[in-house]
Structure formats: C-alpha cells, structure tokens
Design an enzyme around this catalytic site. Structure first.
Site, PDB file in Angstrom:
ATOM      1  N   ASP A  15       0.831  -1.196   0.000  1.00  0.00           N
ATOM      2  CA  ASP A  15       0.000   0.000   0.000  1.00  0.00           C
ATOM      3  C   ASP A  15       0.870   1.252   0.000  1.00  0.00           C
ATOM      4  O   ASP A  15       2.004   1.236   0.496  1.00  0.00           O
ATOM      5  CB  ASP A  15      -0.896   0.024   1.241  1.00  0.00           C
ATOM      6  CG  ASP A  15      -1.876  -1.141   1.281  1.00  0.00           C
ATOM      7  OD1 ASP A  15      -2.233  -1.641   0.196  1.00  0.00           O
ATOM      8  OD2 ASP A  15      -2.270  -1.540   2.389  1.00  0.00           O
TER       9      ASP A  15
ATOM     10  N   ASP B 188      -7.067   1.717   7.202  1.00  0.00           N
ATOM     11  CA  ASP B 188      -5.801   2.268   7.694  1.00  0.00           C
ATOM     12  C   ASP B 188      -5.937   3.771   7.896  1.00  0.00           C
ATOM     13  O   ASP B 188      -7.012   4.350   7.679  1.00  0.00           O
ATOM     14  CB  ASP B 188      -4.622   1.915   6.777  1.00  0.00           C
ATOM     15  CG  ASP B 188      -4.715   2.556   5.397  1.00  0.00           C
ATOM     16  OD1 ASP B 188      -5.530   3.478   5.199  1.00  0.00           O
ATOM     17  OD2 ASP B 188      -3.965   2.128   4.501  1.00  0.00           O
TER      18      ASP B 188
ATOM     19  N   TYR C 170       5.536  -8.886   8.501  1.00  0.00           N
ATOM     20  CA  TYR C 170       5.172  -7.490   8.690  1.00  0.00           C
ATOM     21  C   TYR C 170       5.267  -7.105  10.159  1.00  0.00           C
ATOM     22  O   TYR C 170       5.062  -7.934  11.049  1.00  0.00           O
ATOM     23  CB  TYR C 170       3.728  -7.233   8.253  1.00  0.00           C
ATOM     24  CG  TYR C 170       3.440  -7.475   6.792  1.00  0.00           C
ATOM     25  CD1 TYR C 170       3.514  -6.441   5.863  1.00  0.00           C
ATOM     26  CD2 TYR C 170       3.061  -8.737   6.339  1.00  0.00           C
ATOM     27  CE1 TYR C 170       3.226  -6.662   4.525  1.00  0.00           C
ATOM     28  CE2 TYR C 170       2.768  -8.965   5.008  1.00  0.00           C
ATOM     29  CZ  TYR C 170       2.857  -7.926   4.101  1.00  0.00           C
ATOM     30  OH  TYR C 170       2.583  -8.147   2.773  1.00  0.00           O
TER      31      TYR C 170
ATOM     32  N   ARG D  78      -4.383  -5.212   6.920  1.00  0.00           N
ATOM     33  CA  ARG D  78      -5.451  -4.269   7.265  1.00  0.00           C
ATOM     34  C   ARG D  78      -6.729  -5.003   7.681  1.00  0.00           C
ATOM     35  O   ARG D  78      -7.402  -4.611   8.644  1.00  0.00           O
ATOM     36  CB  ARG D  78      -5.741  -3.345   6.075  1.00  0.00           C
ATOM     37  CG  ARG D  78      -4.673  -2.278   5.857  1.00  0.00           C
ATOM     38  CD  ARG D  78      -5.003  -1.406   4.661  1.00  0.00           C
ATOM     39  NE  ARG D  78      -4.864  -2.122   3.406  1.00  0.00           N
ATOM     40  CZ  ARG D  78      -5.701  -1.994   2.371  1.00  0.00           C
ATOM     41  NH1 ARG D  78      -6.749  -1.200   2.460  1.00  0.00           N
ATOM     42  NH2 ARG D  78      -5.486  -2.660   1.251  1.00  0.00           N
TER      43      ARG D  78
END
Length: 272
Positions: free
Chosen positions: A63, A105, A91, A198
């Site tokens: 993203d 987000d 992550y 997310r």
C-alpha cells in the site's frame, strides 16, 4: 560507455529487493526505478507494452501508506515473480483501537469510533491466538484486487459501486503482540500470499468488541529477502548496484522453482 551500460542493463535477469518508503504506490516506485536505469543507460522506453525496452515488475503490492521490502524482477526474472506472490511475508503492524476507517488504515475517512478502555493486553493476546493458522479473510474494498478489469481502490475513488469480494482462505504462520500502549498495539505477522494485514487488524478490533485500523505497516521480509539485510535503497538505484544485488542474493532463491518458472513463464506478474 553509454553503449556498454545499455548492453549491461538489457542483459540483467533475476530478482532483487528494494526499499519502498511510505508515499508512492508500488507501481510508481517501480516506474521511477525503471526510468532511472534507462536514463543511466541512455535508453528510451518503448510506448508499446509488448515491445518494452526493459522488462521489470514487482512481486506483491505494498500500500502507498506502507513501507518495506519490495521484490523486483528484471528481464526474464519477471517470470519468477510468482514465487514472491505466493511466498511468505513478514510485517510489523501498528494498530489503533477505537477507530475504524473506510480504507482500514490511517489514510481513510473515519467511519466508526468505539470505546476501547475495556481491552487489556491479555484480552488482545487471547484474541490474536484465534487468528493463527488457516483462516477465512475478507479482502479490503480499497485494494489492488480488480472488478471489470479495474482496481477496486480506483473504482471507489471514481465513485463507482464496488461489490465486496468473498471471504477466502489465507494462512497466518506466526502472530504475536510485541507492544500494547492503548489505543496503540503492535503486531509481528508472518503470513502467506493473498493476506491483508489491514483486514486482520480490523477483524481483531471487532473480536475485541471495539474497532481498529492500521496506523503504520512495514513489510520486513518477503520470501528470502529481509528489509534490513538486503533491500536496495533509492540512493543505490543504478546499474552497478542492481547487478551486484542480483549476483549477491541469487543463492537465496529456490533454484528448482526459479528455473521452472523461467522456462515455462508461469505466474508472471504484471509489468511496468
């Protein structure tokens, strides 16, 4: 010298990792990298995609609000990107309790706010355990997934109606809480392909009888490439550095799979 650089650039083939900062999309970053290499070699890009001067692609979108390692394929290496698309990733995510957004987000508009003062670290850790293993996950509406050939995120920004994608099976190999300072919490995630952090953070918020969204997201590992050890920073984007990276990290790739994809052309990712 220019002819020598052009010849060297066009002979490059393989995979190498770069660092993507917050801000640009993965496609924008890839385009910048490509243009920089072409300029150094004194080459111009062909306008027709089927006759590209330089083939280059990436193995998994990050993203624009996320940073971290992005694996790039160059030359025939673009045919190996399927290994990265389906491979494991790691992550570090910072979630914010009590706030939901339309993008899941911090870049999106707030759609809901709920109390979170009832949530303890023990509650969070108990809930997190339920998301380890094979789970069903609904992808975010704002995503690179496509409807009628266009990305959902683009359609939404154009005001078009978008149908939610159905839940799909994804894998979480490891998931741990590393910090809890309400409303913020930090997770280390190791997952398989097609996974959305997310969606994970949003689902965790709902499971805690609240809501949550991602405040910060960093991809620390993609396939065999780690952010700290391998990723090429923007100030090192030149033909010599890419050549060194391709040679230095070639041994990290699964030779059998890579050779098979180079030969068959399967799982080739979109190019820029």
């Amino acid at each position: 010298m220019a002819a020598e650089k052009a010849s060297r650039l066009l002979s490059l083939s393989g995979l190498f990792p770069v660092y993507k900062p917050r801000g640009p999309t993965s496609a924008q970053l890839l385009s910048d990298l490509k243009m920089r290499l072409l300029r150094e070699a004194g080459l111009k890009e062909q306008t027709k995609k089927r006759k590209q001067t330089l083939k280059i692609g990436h193995g998994g979108t990050l993203d624009c609000t996320a940073s971290g390692v992005l694996v790039v394929g160059i030359g025939d290496g673009t045919k190996m990107l399927g290994v990265m698309l389906t491979g494991t990733k790691k992550y570090t995510a910072v979630g914010e309790l009590g706030k939901a957004t339309d993008t899941l987000d911090a870049s999106g508009a707030v759609t809901e706010e709920k109390p979170y003062d009832h949530i303890t670290r023990e509650d969070l850790e108990d809930v997190v355990k339920t998301f380890i293993g094979d789970i069903m996950q609904v992808p975010p509406l704002f995503s690179a997934l496509k409807q009628d050939g266009k990305r959902l995120s683009c359609l939404l920004r154009e005001g078009a109606e978008v149908a939610p994608k159905p839940a799909r099976s994804v894998v979480v190999y490891k998931l741990t809480v590393t910090d809890f300072q309400p409303p913020l919490f930090t997770l280390d995630v190791e997952c398989g392909g097609g996974f959305y952090v997310r969606s994970l953070v949003s689902d965790i918020g709902k499971a805690l009888s609240s809501c949550a969204s991602v405040k910060d997201l960093i991809r620390t590992k993609q396939g065999p490439f780690t952010l700290d050890e391998h990723a090429l920073r923007e100030d090192g984007w030149d033909i010599a550095a890419v050549t060194r990276s391709l040679k230095e990290y070639a041994h990290l790739l699964p030779a059998g799979q890579g050779a098979k994809r180079l030969k068959s052309g399967e799982n080739e990712a979109p190019l820029v």
